[in-house]
Enzyme design. Structure first.
Site, PDB file in Angstrom:
ATOM      1  N   ILE A  88       0.862  -1.181   0.000  1.00  0.00           N
ATOM      2  CA  ILE A  88       0.000   0.000   0.000  1.00  0.00           C
ATOM      3  C   ILE A  88       0.908   1.243   0.000  1.00  0.00           C
ATOM      4  O   ILE A  88       1.773   1.368   0.871  1.00  0.00           O
ATOM      5  CB  ILE A  88      -0.906   0.011   1.265  1.00  0.00           C
ATOM      6  N   HIS A 133      -2.432 -11.122   9.370  1.00  0.00           N
ATOM      7  CA  HIS A 133      -1.176 -11.804   9.042  1.00  0.00           C
ATOM      8  C   HIS A 133      -1.213 -13.205   9.654  1.00  0.00           C
ATOM      9  O   HIS A 133      -1.573 -13.355  10.827  1.00  0.00           O
ATOM     10  CB  HIS A 133       0.011 -11.010   9.601  1.00  0.00           C
ATOM     11  N   ASP A 166       3.992  -5.229   7.830  1.00  0.00           N
ATOM     12  CA  ASP A 166       3.706  -6.012   9.038  1.00  0.00           C
ATOM     13  C   ASP A 166       4.232  -5.366  10.318  1.00  0.00           C
ATOM     14  O   ASP A 166       4.626  -6.052  11.264  1.00  0.00           O
ATOM     15  CB  ASP A 166       4.311  -7.430   8.918  1.00  0.00           C
ATOM     16  N   GLU A 200      -7.673 -17.356  11.675  1.00  0.00           N
ATOM     17  CA  GLU A 200      -7.885 -16.083  10.971  1.00  0.00           C
ATOM     18  C   GLU A 200      -9.374 -15.798  10.803  1.00  0.00           C
ATOM     19  O   GLU A 200      -9.827 -14.665  10.955  1.00  0.00           O
ATOM     20  CB  GLU A 200      -7.236 -16.124   9.589  1.00  0.00           C
TER      21      GLU A 200
HETATM   22  C1  GRF Z   1      -4.384 -15.302   4.627  1.00  0.00           C
HETATM   23  O1  GRF Z   1      -3.609 -16.322   5.182  1.00  0.00           O
HETATM   24  C2  GRF Z   1      -3.994 -13.968   5.206  1.00  0.00           C
HETATM   25  O2  GRF Z   1      -3.558 -14.033   6.517  1.00  0.00           O
HETATM   26  C3  GRF Z   1      -2.832 -13.581   4.352  1.00  0.00           C
HETATM   27  O3  GRF Z   1      -3.174 -14.028   3.063  1.00  0.00           O
HETATM   28  C4  GRF Z   1      -4.076 -15.131   3.159  1.00  0.00           C
HETATM   29  C5  GRF Z   1      -5.283 -14.780   2.360  1.00  0.00           C
HETATM   30  O4  GRF Z   1      -6.194 -15.841   2.264  1.00  0.00           O
HETATM   31  N1  GRF Z   1      -2.534 -12.178   4.487  1.00  0.00           N
HETATM   32  P1  GRF Z   1      -7.647 -15.608   1.709  1.00  0.00           P
HETATM   33  O5  GRF Z   1      -7.514 -14.965   0.325  1.00  0.00           O
HETATM   34  O6  GRF Z   1      -8.372 -14.718   2.663  1.00  0.00           O
HETATM   35  O7  GRF Z   1      -8.264 -16.964   1.621  1.00  0.00           O
END
Ligand code: GRF
Length: 203
Positions: free
Chosen positions: A90, A106, A147, A176
């Site tokens: 970005i 992340h 990050d 996530e």
């Molecule tokens: C995820 O593991 C996220 O943490 C990383 O990229 C991946 C994206 O996966 N930044 P998705 O496209 O949301 O399935």
């Protein structure tokens, strides 16, 4: 209504998790911004009738540059921008324009296993190679350095039983999908507070 935009580059499973889990009466996903015309995330946006815009730093047909995307997001009065698997950097001006309004997910426990080149399977392979016994996911603010922004929320899991980077990736992805919708809803509720250089999530 709290207005959200998500930047994506690939499969879109985090976009789907946010769409499925964050109450629609609280949060409106107003835009999906992608650097590729064809990927799972864009297909999902089209299926759900979420407006999709394409971004490129080069002048390509059908793509906007970051300046144009910034204007669009301002016009839409976006409250929060989520990088959900967005692979491009970005630009600094964009980060400044949306200060403390851009977050990233992340797939590891920052500040370890982050930085340039640390995305996707590279992260999980590095975790596996390190023989770490725990990994996890981090949601953090985006600043000018990869990050590096303030950490908002993390969740750690035991990975000591896992035998490959792919197994780690599969376990972390589930984390996530819990963490990101939770944080987005907290933002919408006004419960994410920055105090004395740290982030507090109120009940
Ligand atoms: C995820 O593991 C996220 O943490 C990383 O990229 C991946 C994206 O996966 N930044 P998705 O496209 O949301 O399935």
């Amino acid at each position: 209504m709290f207005k959200l935009a998500l930047f994506v580059s690939g499969r879109g499973s985090n976009l789907k998790a946010v769409y499925d889990k964050v109450p629609k009466e609280k949060v409106n996903i107003c835009a999906v911004i992608c650097d590729k015309k064809d990927c799972g995330a864009v297909q999902f946006a089209v299926e759900k009738s979420i407006p999709a815009f394409f971004v490129s730093s080069k002048k390509e047909n059908g793509f906007f540059d970051f300046d144009e995307i910034a204007q669009r997001l301002k016009f839409l009065s976006i409250d929060l921008i989520v990088l959900a698997g967005f692979l491009k950097k970005i630009p600094d001006f964009f980060v400044l324009e949306f200060e403390n309004k851009i977050i990233n997910i992340h797939p590891a426990l920052l500040p370890s296993f982050g930085g340039k080149g640390m995305y996707g399977m590279n992260v999980h392979q590095a975790v596996f190679d390190s023989s770490a016994k725990v990994s996890g996911a981090t949601v953090h603010f985006v600043d000018k350095i990869y990050d590096n922004g303030m950490i908002i929320l993390q969740k750690a899991v035991d990975i000591s039983d896992l035998k490959s980077a792919q197994e780690i990736a599969d376990r972390i992805l589930k984390i996530e999908h819990e963490l990101l919708p939770f944080v987005v809803e907290k933002f919408a509720d006004g419960k994410v507070l920055i105090e004395n250089n740290s982030v507090i999530i109120a009940d």
